[in-house]
Design a protein around this motif. Structure first.
Motif, PDB file in Angstrom:
ATOM      1  N   VAL A   1       0.859  -1.189   0.000  1.00 45.29           N
ATOM      2  CA  VAL A   1       0.000   0.000   0.000  1.00 45.29           C
ATOM      3  C   VAL A   1       0.894   1.238   0.000  1.00 45.29           C
ATOM      4  N   ILE A   2       0.697   2.112  -1.003  1.00 45.89           N
ATOM      5  CA  ILE A   2       1.535   3.319  -1.110  1.00 45.89           C
ATOM      6  C   ILE A   2       0.740   4.591  -0.877  1.00 45.89           C
ATOM      7  N   GLY A   3      -0.577   4.458  -0.665  1.00 51.42           N
ATOM      8  CA  GLY A   3      -1.363   5.667  -0.438  1.00 51.42           C
ATOM      9  C   GLY A   3      -2.804   5.347  -0.122  1.00 51.42           C
ATOM     10  N   LYS A   4      -3.537   6.396   0.217  1.00 51.61           N
ATOM     11  CA  LYS A   4      -4.957   6.265   0.553  1.00 51.61           C
ATOM     12  C   LYS A   4      -5.791   6.360  -0.713  1.00 51.61           C
ATOM     13  N   LEU A   5      -6.858   5.593  -0.737  1.00 54.04           N
ATOM     14  CA  LEU A   5      -7.846   5.677  -1.811  1.00 54.04           C
ATOM     15  C   LEU A   5      -8.762   6.839  -1.460  1.00 54.04           C
ATOM     16  N   PRO A   6      -8.810   7.887  -2.296  1.00 59.22           N
ATOM     17  CA  PRO A   6      -9.631   9.059  -1.946  1.00 59.22           C
ATOM     18  C   PRO A   6     -11.104   8.685  -1.823  1.00 59.22           C
ATOM     19  N   ASP A   7     -11.773   9.276  -0.865  1.00 63.82           N
ATOM     20  CA  ASP A   7     -13.195   9.001  -0.634  1.00 63.82           C
ATOM     21  C   ASP A   7     -14.047   9.887  -1.529  1.00 63.82           C
ATOM     22  N   ILE A   8     -14.062   9.578  -2.811  1.00 60.86           N
ATOM     23  CA  ILE A   8     -14.893  10.344  -3.747  1.00 60.86           C
ATOM     24  C   ILE A   8     -15.903   9.396  -4.383  1.00 60.86           C
ATOM     25  N   GLY A   9     -16.918   9.961  -4.994  1.00 56.68           N
ATOM     26  CA  GLY A   9     -18.006   9.177  -5.571  1.00 56.68           C
ATOM     27  C   GLY A   9     -17.564   8.062  -6.498  1.00 56.68           C
ATOM     28  N   ALA A  10     -16.562   8.319  -7.330  1.00 52.90           N
ATOM     29  CA  ALA A  10     -16.110   7.323  -8.298  1.00 52.90           C
ATOM     30  C   ALA A  10     -15.523   6.094  -7.615  1.00 52.90           C
ATOM     31  N   ASN A  11     -15.013   6.276  -6.408  1.00 49.66           N
ATOM     32  CA  ASN A  11     -14.406   5.162  -5.668  1.00 49.66           C
ATOM     33  C   ASN A  11     -15.389   4.495  -4.713  1.00 49.66           C
ATOM     34  N   ASP A  12     -16.641   4.887  -4.820  1.00 47.89           N
ATOM     35  CA  ASP A  12     -17.662   4.437  -3.885  1.00 47.89           C
ATOM     36  C   ASP A  12     -17.663   2.934  -3.631  1.00 47.89           C
ATOM     37  N   LYS A  13     -17.614   2.148  -4.703  1.00 51.37           N
ATOM     38  CA  LYS A  13     -17.726   0.697  -4.568  1.00 51.37           C
ATOM     39  C   LYS A  13     -16.376  -0.002  -4.662  1.00 51.37           C
ATOM     40  N   VAL A  14     -15.294   0.790  -4.804  1.00 53.03           N
ATOM     41  CA  VAL A  14     -13.966   0.212  -5.009  1.00 53.03           C
ATOM     42  C   VAL A  14     -13.263   0.022  -3.664  1.00 53.03           C
ATOM     43  N   LEU A  15     -12.709  -1.150  -3.473  1.00 49.51           N
ATOM     44  CA  LEU A  15     -12.023  -1.479  -2.225  1.00 49.51           C
ATOM     45  C   LEU A  15     -10.530  -1.170  -2.316  1.00 49.51           C
ATOM     46  N   ILE A  16      -9.961  -1.425  -3.495  1.00 45.34           N
ATOM     47  CA  ILE A  16      -8.512  -1.256  -3.678  1.00 45.34           C
ATOM     48  C   ILE A  16      -8.245  -0.878  -5.128  1.00 45.34           C
ATOM     49  N   LYS A  17      -7.220  -0.052  -5.344  1.00 43.08           N
ATOM     50  CA  LYS A  17      -6.771   0.262  -6.708  1.00 43.08           C
ATOM     51  C   LYS A  17      -5.352  -0.256  -6.851  1.00 43.08           C
TER      52      LYS A  17
END
Length: 105
Positions: free
Chosen positions: A65-81
């Protein structure tokens, strides 16, 4: 399992607690040309090593893990990138795929 997030804590034989999450994984849409297996995650501390399993084909890969997943609408259902090399290693055919993520906190 669209948008379904769950977290389980399993204790394995060595007594370590393992956190298991189910959700969607997606490729990091950036121009970073990294050769590393890295990821963005909403809650895991930077530096955490996670095992990601593609539930479509049971391929798995370890990522850092190198960073936080931003809490924006597009990432709503995404657990990990995932970075492109990690994404390709998992043999993903779609932009998003169901994944199981596990780590020892």
């Amino acid at each position: 399992a669209e948008g379904k997030k769950s977290e389980n804590r399993k204790e394995n034989s060595s007594g370590f607690k393992k956190v298991v999450e189910l959700g969607l994984a997606e490729i990091i849409d950036s121009n970073t040309d990294t050769k590393k297996y890295v990821a963005l995650h909403r809650t895991a501390p930077i530096g955490t090593i996670m095992q990601v399993t593609n539930e479509m084909n049971n391929q798995n890969v370890f990522v850092r893990v190198i960073g936080k997943l931003p809490d924006i609408g597009a990432n709503d259902k995404v657990l990990i990138k995932l970075s492109k090399p990690a994404f390709e290693r998992l043999g993903a055919v779609n932009v998003r795929f169901p994944a199981e993520i596990s780590c020892v906190p």
